[in-house]
Design an enzyme around this catalytic site. Structure first.
Site, mmCIF file in Angstrom:
data_model
loop_
_atom_site.group_PDB
_atom_site.id
_atom_site.type_symbol
_atom_site.label_atom_id
_atom_site.label_comp_id
_atom_site.label_asym_id
_atom_site.label_seq_id
_atom_site.Cartn_x
_atom_site.Cartn_y
_atom_site.Cartn_z
ATOM 1 N N LEU A 26 -30.725 -9.920 34.433
ATOM 2 C CA LEU A 26 -31.796 -10.553 35.100
ATOM 3 C C LEU A 26 -33.108 -9.802 35.049
ATOM 4 C CD1 LEU A 26 -29.544 -12.058 38.173
ATOM 5 C CD2 LEU A 26 -30.275 -13.128 36.076
ATOM 6 N N ASP A 58 -17.073 -3.686 35.737
ATOM 7 C CA ASP A 58 -17.713 -2.843 34.721
ATOM 8 C C ASP A 58 -18.187 -1.713 35.504
ATOM 9 O OD1 ASP A 58 -19.521 -2.475 31.661
ATOM 10 O OD2 ASP A 58 -20.650 -1.686 33.596
ATOM 11 N N HIS A 110 -20.882 5.778 25.998
ATOM 12 C CA HIS A 110 -22.048 5.326 26.820
ATOM 13 C C HIS A 110 -23.378 5.423 26.216
ATOM 14 C CE1 HIS A 110 -23.038 5.091 31.530
ATOM 15 N NE2 HIS A 110 -23.618 4.221 30.817
ATOM 16 N N SER A 150 -23.275 -17.103 43.700
ATOM 17 C CA SER A 150 -24.392 -18.045 42.605
ATOM 18 C C SER A 150 -24.340 -17.660 41.383
ATOM 19 C CB SER A 150 -25.844 -17.571 43.516
ATOM 20 O OG SER A 150 -26.734 -18.236 42.606
ATOM 21 N N LYS A 210 -25.677 -7.496 38.901
ATOM 22 C CA LYS A 210 -25.074 -6.775 39.944
ATOM 23 C C LYS A 210 -25.561 -7.087 41.218
ATOM 24 C CE LYS A 210 -26.769 -3.075 41.646
ATOM 25 N NZ LYS A 210 -27.248 -1.594 41.699
ATOM 26 N N ARG A 223 -25.014 -14.049 46.394
ATOM 27 C CA ARG A 223 -25.474 -13.862 45.345
ATOM 28 C C ARG A 223 -24.572 -13.683 44.124
ATOM 29 N NH1 ARG A 223 -29.987 -15.625 43.611
ATOM 30 N NH2 ARG A 223 -31.081 -14.581 45.406
#
Length: 285
Positions: A186, A44, A107, A237, A228, A234
């Site tokens: 997150l 993205d 956007h 994960s 991101k 990470r």
């Protein structure tokens, strides 16, 4: 890679990789290259991220076939007038070094959105874009623009996490099977969210971390996520969320965390003016 079917029939990877705020100084190229090596197949980017060129180069240099990589980019509101919009699409294709984009979004939904949408529809008909959508549309903004479109968006990319679950706009989108893409899935590193006792207890049960539980919740809610991180461990994960499934009770417990409030309010006065002054995507043209 798990996928969701969009209302236009295209299959979009359920997990992507976000490149917002990754500099175009080689960092984006390196990060996207690593993400692809680790199995990410959805990247993205956006005109206003100023890193389309490095995304495109990383995809081009990858061992992964282009048709196996989903590329999303976004048109900046500076270019929403019809002729400008057509040029913006071609410029994104040029920078991304590809014949087509898998998904192209409006956007920020302010100004001549209808003109931008018309240009995007035409580009889709011409094969330059596979799917088209919008972003940051609240119920108010959606009802202002979308009923006037000739076609329904395939996605709406909005802020979404357990503390801000976008229930009202999701109800509107569900009528036409419009998928939600979650930016900031997150909570943009919200420590309170990542240490929430409800989420921590579930994470302990499954031997997962809080981020994985949150992403799994969002996946089971039917949202497309693209967390991101520039750290390989990470990134890896964040992809490891399909070897467990939350129960109905656990899903309801996380649903109950919703505050109905996010960090960004697209309906606030002056947002469009602020964004236009903050980002000039043609400054170096």
């Amino acid at each position: 890679m798990k996928t969701f079917k969009l209302n236009d029939g295209n299959e979009i990877p359920a997990i992507g990789y976000g490149t917002f705020l990754i500099p175009a100084d080689g960092s984006t190229y390196k990060a996207v290259t690593k993400a692809l090596e680790l199995g990410i197949r959805h990247i993205d980017t956006a005109v206003a991220y100023f890193n389309e060129q490095e995304v495109g180069q990383a995809v081009k240099d990858s061992d992964v076939d282009r048709e196996d990589i989903w590329i999303t980019s976004k048109m900046w509101l500076q270019d929403f007038k019809y002729e400008d919009a057509k040029k913006s699409i071609d410029l994104s294709l040029e920078k991304l070094q590809t014949d087509y984009m898998d998904l192209y979004l409006i956007h920020q939904p302010y100004g001549p959105v209808d003109e931008a949408w018309r240009a995007m529809q035409e580009a889709k008909d011409d094969g330059k874009i596979k799917s088209i959508g919008v972003s940051n549309m609240t119920p108010k903004i959606w009802n202002q623009f979308v009923p006037e479109f000739d076609t329904i968006p395939s996605v709406n990319q909005v802020e979404f996490n357990p503390y801000f679950q976008q229930k009202e706009i999701r109800e509107i989108m569900a009528k036409d099977d419009v998928k939600l893409q979650a930016w900031g899935p997150l909570g943009q590193g919200n420590n309170d969210l990542l240490t929430n006792p409800v989420i921590s207890e579930i994470a302990e049960k499954y031997g997962k971390n809080a981020g994985q539980v949150i992403l799994r919740f969002e996946n089971q809610e039917g949202t497309i996520v693209f967390p991101k991180s520039t750290k390989a461990e990470r990134i890896k994960s964040n992809m490891e969320i399909f070897d467990f499934k939350l129960t109905d009770r656990e899903m309801d417990a996380i649903r109950a965390l919703d505050t109905g409030k996010g960090r960004h309010d697209p309906d606030a006065e002056g947002v469009a003016e602020f964004l236009l002054s903050a980002y000039d995507v043609h400054e170096n043209d």
